[in-house]
Design a protein around this motif. Structure first.
Motif, PDB file in Angstrom:
ATOM      1  N   GLU A 197      10.268   8.534  -3.175  1.00 14.02           N
ATOM      2  CA  GLU A 197       9.170   8.019  -2.350  1.00 14.02           C
ATOM      3  C   GLU A 197       7.869   7.977  -3.154  1.00 14.02           C
ATOM      4  N   LYS A 198       7.671   9.007  -3.981  1.00 16.21           N
ATOM      5  CA  LYS A 198       6.453   9.069  -4.808  1.00 16.21           C
ATOM      6  C   LYS A 198       6.437   7.935  -5.834  1.00 16.21           C
ATOM      7  N   ARG A 199       7.569   7.693  -6.482  1.00 16.04           N
ATOM      8  CA  ARG A 199       7.631   6.589  -7.458  1.00 16.04           C
ATOM      9  C   ARG A 199       7.350   5.258  -6.779  1.00 16.04           C
ATOM     10  N   ALA A 200       7.873   5.096  -5.563  1.00 18.22           N
ATOM     11  CA  ALA A 200       7.643   3.847  -4.814  1.00 18.22           C
ATOM     12  C   ALA A 200       6.162   3.697  -4.464  1.00 18.22           C
ATOM     13  N   ALA A 201       5.511   4.815  -4.117  1.00 19.17           N
ATOM     14  CA  ALA A 201       4.083   4.774  -3.764  1.00 19.17           C
ATOM     15  C   ALA A 201       3.238   4.359  -4.959  1.00 19.17           C
ATOM     16  N   TYR A 202       3.574   4.907  -6.145  1.00 15.32           N
ATOM     17  CA  TYR A 202       2.813   4.542  -7.349  1.00 15.32           C
ATOM     18  C   TYR A 202       3.100   3.111  -7.795  1.00 15.32           C
ATOM     19  N   ALA A 203       4.249   2.579  -7.392  1.00 11.49           N
ATOM     20  CA  ALA A 203       4.595   1.202  -7.779  1.00 11.49           C
ATOM     21  C   ALA A 203       3.872   0.175  -6.920  1.00 11.49           C
ATOM     22  N   CYS A 204       3.218   0.623  -5.831  1.00 16.44           N
ATOM     23  CA  CYS A 204       2.508  -0.304  -4.932  1.00 16.44           C
ATOM     24  C   CYS A 204       1.266  -0.886  -5.616  1.00 16.44           C
ATOM     25  N   ASP A 205       0.763  -1.972  -5.011  1.00 22.58           N
ATOM     26  CA  ASP A 205      -0.452  -2.605  -5.556  1.00 22.58           C
ATOM     27  C   ASP A 205      -1.652  -1.669  -5.448  1.00 22.58           C
ATOM     28  N   VAL A 206      -1.775  -0.984  -4.296  1.00 24.99           N
ATOM     29  CA  VAL A 206      -2.875  -0.047  -4.070  1.00 24.99           C
ATOM     30  C   VAL A 206      -2.281   1.273  -3.604  1.00 24.99           C
ATOM     31  N   THR A 250       0.851  -1.191   0.000  1.00 26.00           N
ATOM     32  CA  THR A 250       0.000   0.000   0.000  1.00 26.00           C
ATOM     33  C   THR A 250       0.884   1.237   0.000  1.00 26.00           C
ATOM     34  N   GLY A 251       0.540   2.226  -0.837  1.00 24.27           N
ATOM     35  CA  GLY A 251       1.294   3.482  -0.876  1.00 24.27           C
ATOM     36  C   GLY A 251       0.365   4.660  -0.723  1.00 24.27           C
ATOM     37  N   VAL A 252       0.936   5.801  -0.357  1.00 26.86           N
ATOM     38  CA  VAL A 252       0.149   7.033  -0.273  1.00 26.86           C
ATOM     39  C   VAL A 252       0.943   8.161  -0.938  1.00 26.86           C
ATOM     40  N   VAL A 253       0.243   8.980  -1.705  1.00 29.25           N
ATOM     41  CA  VAL A 253       0.872  10.095  -2.419  1.00 29.25           C
ATOM     42  C   VAL A 253       0.373  11.395  -1.811  1.00 29.25           C
ATOM     43  N   TYR A 254       1.283  12.328  -1.561  1.00 27.76           N
ATOM     44  CA  TYR A 254       0.894  13.604  -0.943  1.00 27.76           C
ATOM     45  C   TYR A 254       1.776  14.723  -1.507  1.00 27.76           C
ATOM     46  N   PRO A 255       1.371  15.988  -1.334  1.00 23.78           N
ATOM     47  CA  PRO A 255       2.156  17.107  -1.896  1.00 23.78           C
ATOM     48  C   PRO A 255       3.547  17.205  -1.282  1.00 23.78           C
ATOM     49  N   ASN A 271      -7.351  13.680  -5.588  1.00 26.40           N
ATOM     50  CA  ASN A 271      -7.573  13.945  -7.014  1.00 26.40           C
ATOM     51  C   ASN A 271      -6.593  14.997  -7.532  1.00 26.40           C
ATOM     52  N   ASN A 272      -6.317  16.023  -6.722  1.00 23.46           N
ATOM     53  CA  ASN A 272      -5.393  17.081  -7.163  1.00 23.46           C
ATOM     54  C   ASN A 272      -3.998  16.525  -7.426  1.00 23.46           C
ATOM     55  N   GLU A 273      -3.506  15.716  -6.478  1.00 23.89           N
ATOM     56  CA  GLU A 273      -2.130  15.223  -6.601  1.00 23.89           C
ATOM     57  C   GLU A 273      -1.999  14.274  -7.786  1.00 23.89           C
ATOM     58  N   LEU A 274      -3.021  13.446  -8.014  1.00 20.30           N
ATOM     59  CA  LEU A 274      -2.993  12.534  -9.167  1.00 20.30           C
ATOM     60  C   LEU A 274      -2.923  13.327 -10.472  1.00 20.30           C
ATOM     61  N   GLY A 275      -3.757  14.367 -10.576  1.00 16.79           N
ATOM     62  CA  GLY A 275      -3.778  15.167 -11.800  1.00 16.79           C
ATOM     63  C   GLY A 275      -2.467  15.902 -12.024  1.00 16.79           C
ATOM     64  N   PHE A 276      -1.923  16.495 -10.950  1.00 12.58           N
ATOM     65  CA  PHE A 276      -0.660  17.221 -11.083  1.00 12.58           C
ATOM     66  C   PHE A 276       0.492  16.275 -11.425  1.00 12.58           C
ATOM     67  N   ASP A 277       0.494  15.080 -10.824  1.00 10.34           N
ATOM     68  CA  ASP A 277       1.557  14.120 -11.128  1.00 10.34           C
ATOM     69  C   ASP A 277       1.496  13.678 -12.593  1.00 10.34           C
ATOM     70  N   TYR A 278       0.280  13.561 -13.116  1.00 16.84           N
ATOM     71  CA  TYR A 278       0.114  13.208 -14.534  1.00 16.84           C
ATOM     72  C   TYR A 278       0.749  14.289 -15.420  1.00 16.84           C
ATOM     73  N   LEU A 279       0.496  15.543 -15.070  1.00 21.45           N
ATOM     74  CA  LEU A 279       1.070  16.654 -15.851  1.00 21.45           C
ATOM     75  C   LEU A 279       2.582  16.727 -15.680  1.00 21.45           C
ATOM     76  N   ARG A 280       3.048  16.565 -14.429  1.00 22.41           N
ATOM     77  CA  ARG A 280       4.500  16.625 -14.177  1.00 22.41           C
ATOM     78  C   ARG A 280       5.226  15.508 -14.924  1.00 22.41           C
ATOM     79  N   ASP A 281       4.617  14.306 -14.914  1.00 26.83           N
ATOM     80  CA  ASP A 281       5.235  13.178 -15.614  1.00 26.83           C
ATOM     81  C   ASP A 281       5.459  13.499 -17.088  1.00 26.83           C
ATOM     82  N   ASN A 282       4.515  14.236 -17.656  1.00 27.02           N
ATOM     83  CA  ASN A 282       4.615  14.540 -19.077  1.00 27.02           C
ATOM     84  C   ASN A 282       5.406  15.814 -19.351  1.00 27.02           C
ATOM     85  N   MET A 283       6.162  16.245 -18.327  1.00 28.96           N
ATOM     86  CA  MET A 283       7.148  17.305 -18.510  1.00 28.96           C
ATOM     87  C   MET A 283       8.559  16.755 -18.287  1.00 28.96           C
ATOM     88  N   LYS A 284       8.636  15.472 -17.930  1.00 26.00           N
ATOM     89  CA  LYS A 284       9.942  14.879 -17.624  1.00 26.00           C
ATOM     90  C   LYS A 284      10.663  14.475 -18.911  1.00 26.00           C
TER      91      LYS A 284
END
Length: 903
Positions: free
Chosen positions: A167-176, A156-161, A181-194
């Motif tokens: 740590e964030k990559r590890a959280a997204y790699a978890c099963d759950v 289980t992982g948790v994502v926060y600002p 909603n804000n952090e998910l959307g911003f991470d999607y945008l940030r990922d597509n700036m990498k």
């Protein structure tokens, strides 16, 4: 006599009844397995997870695995949390897995319900996201439910600002993974700036369960997520460049009024280099073609455009010391509109106005389009039925009302309508005092912080002790909500959606236990819990005898859903309770929907001061008014989404192209195709098809081939040859350009060249997409006026946005080709210095993006290291000298006057 519709419902049941009925056999299958799973050891539960996961990955459908998975999850939760899921909770989990919204009343245990479909869908190994409305709930739920997932052998992982990247990559790699909603959307945008795949956080968008789904997908979906930030403040640079431009002579630049374009000539570049160096703006030994000069070249180009292409009182006016643009079609001022990419600042410098910073949109996405990325979506809330049409139309989500575990015992009073707000609030205070005297806990709902503070003042005067729940910390919110069910408690709240903590009669046992343990950390924790649980039974009984929780609303919201959320806080799990709505003709909703007529009716009835009208007809009339407002708001959101869908299609293309570029090991073929397309465009532009050779602009093609391709070939002589056509010249140009780039690749080394191509492609795409977003923003703001010409603004927007996108792709090919043709080898020291600068810039960019904003990225041409030893007598070891560089042969002349002179 029953109408046909009512008769059909009586015989066949409602559609909701049929869905609930279809789910019961599935729940019975899970129950039938309970005894078998109770016999499993703790290790056996984890082994079962591995077995189910292997079966899922080998192609067995999740629907087939559902009974075993739910039975395994129920047993794990029972052991980890001491909670055995009710049948209706399993049913809620079934609907979530099927891609529906489970409407479950407050207190039915939605947090536990989410573990069942999350576990089942995580068996595929693709990851599941559980979405909550705030960071406190995300962390709390992740910590609490990680006990269940841990017992099942899942992570289980948790994502926060502001979370560290690793740590964030590890959280997204978890099963759950739990996140807002804000952090998910911003991470999607940030990922597509990498720039590297390894730096991206999110995996694929497989399945998401959205808690408080109505709040996230309806209320918060009105505003898009935007990562933006000011460009770097270069006020001094704009002013310094502006002083230089008036000194230019006519032969220093070429002006094409037809295409509204202006460029520096070779003489102009020489003039600029000398004067920039004299003024300390260009370091000694550095020329305008060096990668380090990119920013300066950008500024002088914008300064030139500001002076030569924009005329005061024609293209703009200066008003109140501000540059205001004029619409060329209507002649009207466009207040608030600014030119992008530093051009507006260049005009401000020209006119001596204050130079204002430019905000740049780096990336944006709406919640609607972010959540539609998921292969499957499910949602939970206590109130979704009123928005069922919107959920179905926009997200393809059905709404299923899940039966409660116990019947609802709450008493819902008819609305009481008073003539004035003063009379209403007097009645509210009297009602609160009356309930407070018998110890009944009261939750008072208001529509704004201002009104909650006004009511708080009235209660203070009346001597009623109370809590006010407004914009405080989430942890304090949870504490206040947990205490709201205690005997004699009075709580004023502005909005009860997504509080995430049950109001339990007598108070929340868990909070009481945590408080007691914190006060006495050395004590016997088990004994403390036992004592508190025993005392709580008495408190709970006393509150039930007082009538349970009394929800008192001081106004109706424009959405029925918000009213239902407040009402639903009372009467959880079969508890007694009561709800009342106190309204006045001065309330917003009543005022907007015909209170004059109602006022006359009430006056003619001879209502006395402080009297209220109470009747079911009033309730129905108000609900109809609310339904109209909801319908209007839905239409607005739907129209906005239609416009955003146009950008979303383009966003998907750009983001998928970026990903393909990052995944590719060798982009040389793509780059070559781009180069050949640019050559084809140049030939077509200067040697139009079906024209005679004497009509060709061979000099223009020659100049363009040097500028865009970096090749100096005798185009004019080729065109003079007998029997040569445009195809032949195009092929020769392609061969010359390919040959030059092949030599450059040899010079850099294949690996370095591949890296350069990748970085230039990514940087150019990012720059072009950023500019395109700004253009679409401007288009969106003006396209509405097309309606006056009887043209559909949406169709106009679609057509023009498509043309702009095609234009962006054309300029992308041209810019990539031009930039690659100008890349030259640099020394070891220069390379190290530039790499350090790039790393620092990327870190600064991502640091600001983490905070929801990012500075504008500058385009710095990536460079590789030359592998061949330099030899004055061997031009193949010189790389690609700029035309204004000193010739590498040692003659002391400029390259263009020596080995690089025109043929």
């Amino acid at each position: 006599m029953l109408g046909f519709g009512k008769l059909a419902k009586k015989v066949f049941g409602t559609p909701n009844d049929r869905l609930v009925k279809a789910a019961r056999p599935i729940v019975e299958k899970v129950n039938a397995l309970e005894a078998e799973f109770e016999k499993l050891t703790d290790e056996g539960i984890k082994d079962k997870t591995k077995e189910l996961s292997d079966r899922a990955k080998s192609g067995e459908s999740l629907d087939t695995l559902l009974p075993e998975a739910f039975a395994n999850c129920r047993e794990a939760a029972k052991r980890a949390l001491g909670l055995r899921a009710f049948d209706v909770q399993l049913m809620g989990g079934v609907f979530l897995h099927q891609g529906n919204i489970s409407e479950m009343k407050t207190g039915e245990g939605k947090t536990l319900v989410a573990t069942f479909p999350a576990y089942l869908n995580a068996l595929t190994g693709k990851g599941v996201h559980v979405v909550t409305v705030n960071d406190y709930l995300a962390k709390r739920d992740a910590e609490w439910m990680s006990n269940v997932f841990g017992a099942l052998g899942m992570t289980t992982g948790v994502v926060y600002p502001q979370q560290p990247e690793d740590e964030k990559r590890a959280a997204y790699a978890c099963d759950v993974t739990y996140a807002t909603n804000n952090e998910l959307g911003f991470d999607y945008l940030r990922d597509n700036m990498k720039g590297e795949l390894a730096d991206m956080s999110q995996r694929e968008h497989h399945y998401a369960i959205v808690d408080e789904v109505d709040s996230i997908l309806v209320d918060e979906a009105r505003t898009p997520l935007i990562i933006s930030g000011p460009s770097q403040d270069r006020t001094e640079m704009y002013v310094a460049i502006d002083k230089l431009i008036p000194d230019l002579q006519d032969d220093h630049y070429s002006l094409d009024e037809k295409s509204k374009n202006v460029t520096f000539t070779d003489e102009g570049n020489e003039f600029l280099e000398a004067h920039l160096q004299a003024r300390g703006l260009l370091p000694e030994g550095q020329n305008l073609y060096d990668p380090e000069s990119t920013t300066i070249v950008h500024h002088v180009n914008q300064g030139l455009r500001a002076h030569k292409l924009f005329t005061k009182d024609k293209d703009y006016i200066v008003r109140d010391a501000q540059v205001v643009l004029i619409d060329e079609f209507t002649g009207r001022m466009m207040a608030g509109r600014r030119l992008s990419d530093g051009l507006h600042q260049a005009i401000e410098a020209k006119e001596g106005c204050d130079i204002q910073p430019e905000n740049v949109t780096l990336a944006q996405v709406t919640f609607q389009n972010y959540f539609r990325l998921y292969d499957k979506l499910g949602g939970m809330t206590g109130t979704a039925a009123t928005e069922a049409e919107e959920f179905q139309e926009i997200y393809g989500l059905g709404v299923v009302e899940v039966p409660t575990n116990r019947g609802v015992a709450r008493k819902d009073d008819d609305d009481a309508v008073y003539r004035t707000a003063r009379e209403k609030f007097d009645a509210v205070v009297d009602t609160i005092k009356e309930a407070h005297e018998k110890g009944q806990p009261i939750l008072v709902g208001t529509t704004s912080i201002e009104k909650s503070e006004f009511l708080s003042g009235l209660l203070e005067k009346a001597g009623v002790t109370h809590n006010v729940l407004n914009a405080r910390q989430h942890e304090q919110e949870a504490q206040i909500v947990a205490d709201a069910g205690k005997l004699n408690a009075v709580t004023i709240a502005t909005n009860m959606a997504g509080r995430g903590t049950d109001i339990k009669l007598g108070g929340n046992v868990e909070f009481k236990v945590l408080e007691a343990i914190a006060a006495s950390p050395e004590g016997d924790h088990e004994q403390i819990r036992a004592d508190i649980e025993e005392a709580h039974k008495g408190d709970e009984l006393a509150v039930k005898e007082a009538g349970g929780l009394f929800v008192l609303a001081t106004e109706r919201h424009e959405s029925r859903r918000i009213d239902n959320q407040l009402r639903g806080r009372s009467g959880r799990q079969g508890d007694p309770g009561r709800s009342s709505f106190f309204l006045s003709l001065e309330d917003d909703l009543m005022r907007i929907f015909g209170s004059d007529r109602l006022d006359k009716v009430l006056s003619s009835l001879g209502m006395k001061e402080g009297e209220a009208i109470v009747h079911p007809w009033v309730n129905k009339s108000l609900e109809r008014a609310q339904a109209k407002v909801e319908g209007r708001n839905f239409d607005i959101r739907k129209q906005l989404l239609k416009f955003d869908d146009v950008m979303n299609d383009q966003r998907k293309v750009v983001f998928s192209q970026r990903r393909e570029i990052m995944e590719a090991a060798d982009l040389s073929e793509i780059v070559q195709d781009m180069r050949h397309e640019v050559i084809g465009d140049l030939v077509e532009q200067h040697l139009p098809p079906k024209t005679y050779a004497d009509q060709w602009d061979t000099e223009g093609l020659y100049a363009s081939s040097i500028e865009h391709l970096g090749v100096d070939v005798p185009v004019i002589e080729w065109a003079a040859e007998e029997g040569v056509d445009d195809d032949n010249i195009r092929e020769r140009l392609e061969d010359a350009a390919d040959e030059m780039m092949a030599a450059k690749a040899t010079n850099f080394g294949p690996d370095a060249m591949r890296m350069i191509e990748k970085q230039i492609l990514l940087q150019t795409i990012d720059t072009k997409w950023r500019e395109h977003l700004l253009t679409l923003e401007h288009l969106r703001s003006v396209v509405g006026f097309r309606g006056y010409a009887q043209r559909d603004p949406l169709n106009e927007y679609k057509n023009e946005a498509f043309q702009l996108f095609e234009s962006m792709l054309d300029s992308l090919r041209s810019d990539v080709t031009t930039t690659l043709s100008r890349v030259r080898p640099i020394s070891e020291e220069e390379q190290q210095q530039m790499q350090q600068e790039m790393v620092m810039r990327q870190q600064a960019l991502m640091a600001q993006a983490q905070a929801g904003g990012a500075p504008q990225q500058e385009n710095v041409e990536p460079t590789g290291k030359a592998v061949a030893e330099f030899d004055e007598g061997d031009p193949t070891t010189w790389g690609n000298p700029s035309r204004n560089d000193t010739c590498p042969c040692g003659s002391g002349k400029k390259f263009k006057h020596c080995h690089g002179r025109l043929a």
